[in-house]
Write an enzyme that holds these catalytic residues in place. Structure first.
Site, PDB file in Angstrom:
ATOM      1  N   HIS A  31       0.851  -1.198   0.000  1.00 55.96           N
ATOM      2  CA  HIS A  31       0.000   0.000   0.000  1.00 55.96           C
ATOM      3  C   HIS A  31       0.883   1.243   0.000  1.00 55.96           C
ATOM      4  CE1 HIS A  31      -3.278   2.650   0.488  1.00 55.96           C
ATOM      5  NE2 HIS A  31      -4.104   1.811   1.105  1.00 55.96           N
ATOM      6  N   TYR A  36       0.088   7.072   3.551  1.00 63.26           N
ATOM      7  CA  TYR A  36       0.767   6.079   4.381  1.00 63.26           C
ATOM      8  C   TYR A  36       2.266   6.177   4.114  1.00 63.26           C
ATOM      9  CZ  TYR A  36      -3.847   4.100   5.323  1.00 63.26           C
ATOM     10  OH  TYR A  36      -5.140   3.928   5.725  1.00 63.26           O
ATOM     11  N   ARG A 179     -15.968  -0.659  -0.481  1.00 60.33           N
ATOM     12  CA  ARG A 179     -17.105  -0.238   0.339  1.00 60.33           C
ATOM     13  C   ARG A 179     -18.432  -0.754  -0.191  1.00 60.33           C
ATOM     14  NH1 ARG A 179     -15.133   5.884   0.910  1.00 60.33           N
ATOM     15  NH2 ARG A 179     -13.974   5.181  -0.910  1.00 60.33           N
TER      16      ARG A 179
END
Length: 217
Positions: A31, A36, A179
Site C-alpha cells: 500500500h 501512508y 465499500r
C-alpha cells in the site's frame, strides 16, 4: 527515520510477504498510497529529507523501489505482486500522473504485476473532484503508457454498468471494489444478474435461487 530505521522497516515488509506465502495467500499488495508511509516518501509535499531518500524523484522513490526489490525476491515469482499508488496528490507541486507513469515503468521492471491506481489522501490542501469513476483515467493512462503493466481502477465504482464499461472499453484490467461490498455483500451476484452473465452461486446459497434464464434471484 535513520538509515537503520529504513532498513528495519523494509525488512518487516519482507517478513510479512514470507508469512503471507506460508499462510497460503496467492496475491499481496504493497500500500503506497493515501499518505501512508510508502507514499510519504514518494511525494515532495511530505518528503523533506535531504539524504539519498529525499529531494529528487529518484531519491524519493528509492524507499519503495528497494522494498519491492526485496519483497519480490522473497515472494514466489509465480505469485502476483500488486502496488497501490496515489496517482496524484491533487495539489500543485505535489506528486502527479507523470510521476506515477515514470514510477510504474521502474517498478514494472522490478517485478510488480499490477498498479492499483487511487489518488489523494496525503495533504490537507488536496482538492479532489470526487465523482463516479473519477480515478479511472489514471489507471487508463498508466495502462497506455507502460506496456505490459496491468492496472486496477478504484473509486466510486458502484454499478454493474460502470464495471462493464471500464473493462469492456479497456480503461483498466481490473476493477477493485471495497465499500460496495460493505453495503451489498452479494455485489458480484447482483452485478452478474444485471449484466445477464451466468456465474455459479456458492453451494450454500444454491437453494435460494429463483430459476430464471440465468439462474439468478
Amino acid at each position: 527515520m535513520t538509515i537503520a530505521d529504513i532498513e528495519a522497516v523494509q525488512q518487516t515488509f519482507v517478513d510479512a510477504a514470507v508469512r503471507a506465502d506460508k499462510a497460503g495467500f496467492d496475491v499481496i499488495e504493497l500500500h503506497g498510497a493515501h499518505g501512508y508511509l510508502l507514499f510519504e516518501f514518494l511525494s515532495p509535499l511530505s518528503n523533506q529529507r535531504t539524504d539519498q531518500y529525499g529531494g529528487s524523484f529518484e531519491n524519493r522513490i528509492r524507499f519503495l523501489v528497494e522494498i519491492i526489490r526485496k519483497v519480490r525476491q522473497a515472494w514466489p515469482q509465480q505469485k502476483p505482486l500488486f502496488v497501490r499508488i496515489s496517482a496524484t496528490d491533487w495539489v500543485e507541486g505535489g506528486w502527479n500522473l507523470d510521476d506515477t507513469v515514470a514510477l510504474a515503468k521502474i517498478i514494472y521492471a522490478e517485478g510488480v504485476d499490477l498498479i492499483d491506481c487511487s489518488t489523494g489522501g496525503n495533504d490537507p490542501r488536496q482538492n479532489i473532484p470526487a465523482a463516479p469513476g473519477f480515478q479511472v483515467p489514471f489507471a487508463t493512462a498508466v495502462k497506455e503508457q507502460v506496456p505490459g503493466i496491468v492496472t486496477g481502477a478504484v473509486g466510486m465504482i458502484t454499478h454493474a454498468s460502470q464495471v462493464s464499461d471500464i473493462i469492456g472499453e479497456d480503461k483498466a484490467d481490473v476493477v477493485f471494489v471495497a465499500r460496495k461490498f460493505l453495503r451489498n455483500p452479494s455485489f458480484v451476484l447482483s452485478t452478474a444478474h444485471e449484466l445477464g452473465v451466468y456465474i455459479k452461486w456458492p453451494n450454500q446459497y444454491e437453494r435460494g435461487q429463483v430459476k430464471t434464464k440465468y439462474s439468478f434471484f
